[in-house]
Design a protein around this motif. Sequence first.
Motif, PDB file in Angstrom:
ATOM      1  N   LEU A  18      29.574  36.539  42.208  1.00 55.90           N
ATOM      2  CA  LEU A  18      29.339  36.553  43.760  1.00 55.90           C
ATOM      3  C   LEU A  18      30.670  36.607  44.427  1.00 55.90           C
ATOM      4  CD1 LEU A  18      26.712  34.050  45.214  1.00 55.90           C
ATOM      5  CD2 LEU A  18      29.269  34.468  46.288  1.00 55.90           C
ATOM      6  N   LEU A  19      31.264  37.289  45.423  1.00 59.45           N
ATOM      7  CA  LEU A  19      31.807  37.030  46.304  1.00 59.45           C
ATOM      8  C   LEU A  19      31.822  37.003  47.727  1.00 59.45           C
ATOM      9  CD1 LEU A  19      34.861  37.426  47.426  1.00 59.45           C
ATOM     10  CD2 LEU A  19      34.126  39.883  47.742  1.00 59.45           C
ATOM     11  N   ILE A  46      33.727  34.285  42.965  1.00 55.29           N
ATOM     12  CA  ILE A  46      34.975  34.828  43.993  1.00 55.29           C
ATOM     13  C   ILE A  46      35.347  34.039  45.162  1.00 55.29           C
ATOM     14  CG2 ILE A  46      36.966  36.556  43.840  1.00 55.29           C
ATOM     15  CD1 ILE A  46      35.548  38.006  41.358  1.00 55.29           C
ATOM     16  N   ALA A  47      36.571  33.245  45.688  1.00 54.24           N
ATOM     17  CA  ALA A  47      36.569  32.917  47.505  1.00 54.24           C
ATOM     18  C   ALA A  47      38.038  32.740  47.540  1.00 54.24           C
ATOM     19  CB  ALA A  47      36.021  32.001  47.119  1.00 54.24           C
ATOM     20  N   LEU A  64      39.259  44.047  45.914  1.00 54.58           N
ATOM     21  CA  LEU A  64      38.371  42.902  45.493  1.00 54.58           C
ATOM     22  C   LEU A  64      37.542  43.458  45.195  1.00 54.58           C
ATOM     23  CD1 LEU A  64      39.189  39.318  47.171  1.00 54.58           C
ATOM     24  CD2 LEU A  64      39.322  40.312  44.633  1.00 54.58           C
ATOM     25  N   CYS A  65      37.095  44.259  46.607  1.00 54.10           N
ATOM     26  CA  CYS A  65      35.138  44.677  45.932  1.00 54.10           C
ATOM     27  C   CYS A  65      35.580  46.222  45.001  1.00 54.10           C
ATOM     28  CB  CYS A  65      34.921  45.589  46.884  1.00 54.10           C
ATOM     29  SG  CYS A  65      33.625  43.713  48.334  1.00 54.10           S
ATOM     30  N   GLU A  66      36.457  46.619  44.723  1.00 54.56           N
ATOM     31  CA  GLU A  66      37.032  47.569  43.857  1.00 54.56           C
ATOM     32  C   GLU A  66      36.863  47.431  42.538  1.00 54.56           C
ATOM     33  OE1 GLU A  66      40.154  51.633  43.454  1.00 54.56           O
ATOM     34  OE2 GLU A  66      39.895  50.865  45.203  1.00 54.56           O
ATOM     35  N   GLU A  67      37.480  45.849  42.782  1.00 50.45           N
ATOM     36  CA  GLU A  67      38.590  45.309  41.179  1.00 50.45           C
ATOM     37  C   GLU A  67      36.967  45.003  40.937  1.00 50.45           C
ATOM     38  OE1 GLU A  67      41.597  43.381  41.240  1.00 50.45           O
ATOM     39  OE2 GLU A  67      42.966  44.700  41.061  1.00 50.45           O
ATOM     40  N   LEU A  74      28.756  37.569  50.230  1.00 49.87           N
ATOM     41  CA  LEU A  74      28.007  36.174  51.177  1.00 49.87           C
ATOM     42  C   LEU A  74      29.198  35.697  52.266  1.00 49.87           C
ATOM     43  CD1 LEU A  74      26.185  34.123  52.315  1.00 49.87           C
ATOM     44  CD2 LEU A  74      26.862  32.844  50.552  1.00 49.87           C
ATOM     45  N   GLY A  75      29.198  36.522  53.249  1.00 50.12           N
ATOM     46  CA  GLY A  75      29.608  35.880  54.280  1.00 50.12           C
ATOM     47  C   GLY A  75      29.155  34.963  55.074  1.00 50.12           C
TER      48      GLY A  75
END
Length: 331
Positions: A18-19, A46-47, A64-67, A74-75
Motif C-alpha cells: 500500500l502506497l 510505503i509512505a 515508486l509506482c514503477e518499482e 491511498l492519498g
Amino acid sequence: MENNGLKQFPELLNGKTLLYVHGFGSSGQSGTVSRLRTVFPNARVIAPDLPIHPEEAISLLRHLCEEEKPDLILGTSMGGMYTEQLRGFWRICTNPALMIADTMQAHGMTGTQQFQNPRQDGIQTFYVDKALVKEYRQQSEHRFEDLDDEDRKHVFGLFGDEDTLVDTFDIFHEHYPQAMHFHGEHRMDDRSFMHSVLPVIRWIDDLQEHRERPIVYIGMETLVDGYRKPVSSCQKAIRQLIERYQVYFVAPAESSVPSAYADTTAWLEQYVNVPAWGHTVFTNQRRLLYGDYLIEASETREAMATSIVFGGDTFKTWDDIIDYFQRLGGQ
C-alpha cells in the motif's frame, strides 16, 4: 491519535503493498501511516516524504509506482491530487485538493510553513512563495489527463461532509462515478477511517482476490424506528456484519413507497454512510432476492435466502442478531 474502535484486519491487504501519499505540510510519519500499519499488520505500507516542489513529488511517486507496483494507493488532500494522476493502479483519493493553488491562497498556506510531522531529512520549515503556488497550479491542471474507462473503475473518491478546507466533489464526480461523502472533516481520524475508508479498502481487496462473501440483505423496516431514528444496536450490527459479509439494504421500490420510506437514500447516507453506497436495493419482490440471509420484519415466502425475522420470538432485538452471526463466524 484518537482511538475510536481501531481494530486489526490481518486478512485484508495480506502480503500486499500500500502506497500512502500524504497531504500538504505533512510527511510519511503522519498519524494516518501509523493507523494503516496498525489496521493492516500484514500489509507493506510505503509512505515517502514528498518533496515540496510538485514536479519532483510526482516524479518520485511515479518512480515508486514503477518499482514497487503497489496494490493500492491511498492519498489525502494534496496527496489525493497526486494519487488521482497515478494512472493504472487501484486508488482512493480522500478529500483530494484538486485545485490546490486556490486552496493554498484561500487558507493562508503561503509564507513560512512548518511541517506537521517529522521528516527523515530533519527539515522543520519550508517557504511558499508565488512561484511555488504557480508550480502547484500547473501540476493540478494535469488532473484527469489520459483518463480512460478502465482506469475510472479503479478509483474511489471520499469527501468529508464537514470539510471546510477542500470541496472538489463535483469536479471529481464529473470524471469518476465512484465518489461518495463520509461523515468527517478534512483531516482523517480513527472513527472516519474505520467507518469510511476501511469499507472501501475491503471492497477493493475483495475485487482483487475475487473473494465472494456471503450475502446479507437487511430490510429497511428493521432499521428505522417510529421517529425515523436508527433502531437500538442496528448500527453496531451493520459495522460488524460488513467485516465478514456482503451487506445490502432493501427498501420498497420508490414508486410505491408511502411517505415513511421515501427518503431511504438520505437516511442511509446519514446513519450508515459509506457502507451503504452502491448497496441499496429497491424492490417490491423480495422473494426474488438471491443471497444467504434476509433480515426482515416478517418472513418472505419462498425467499431465496434464509429468513431472519426481526422482532420475533428468536430475534427480538439487533443484539440477538449480532449474537447469531457471531456464532456463525462468517458462514
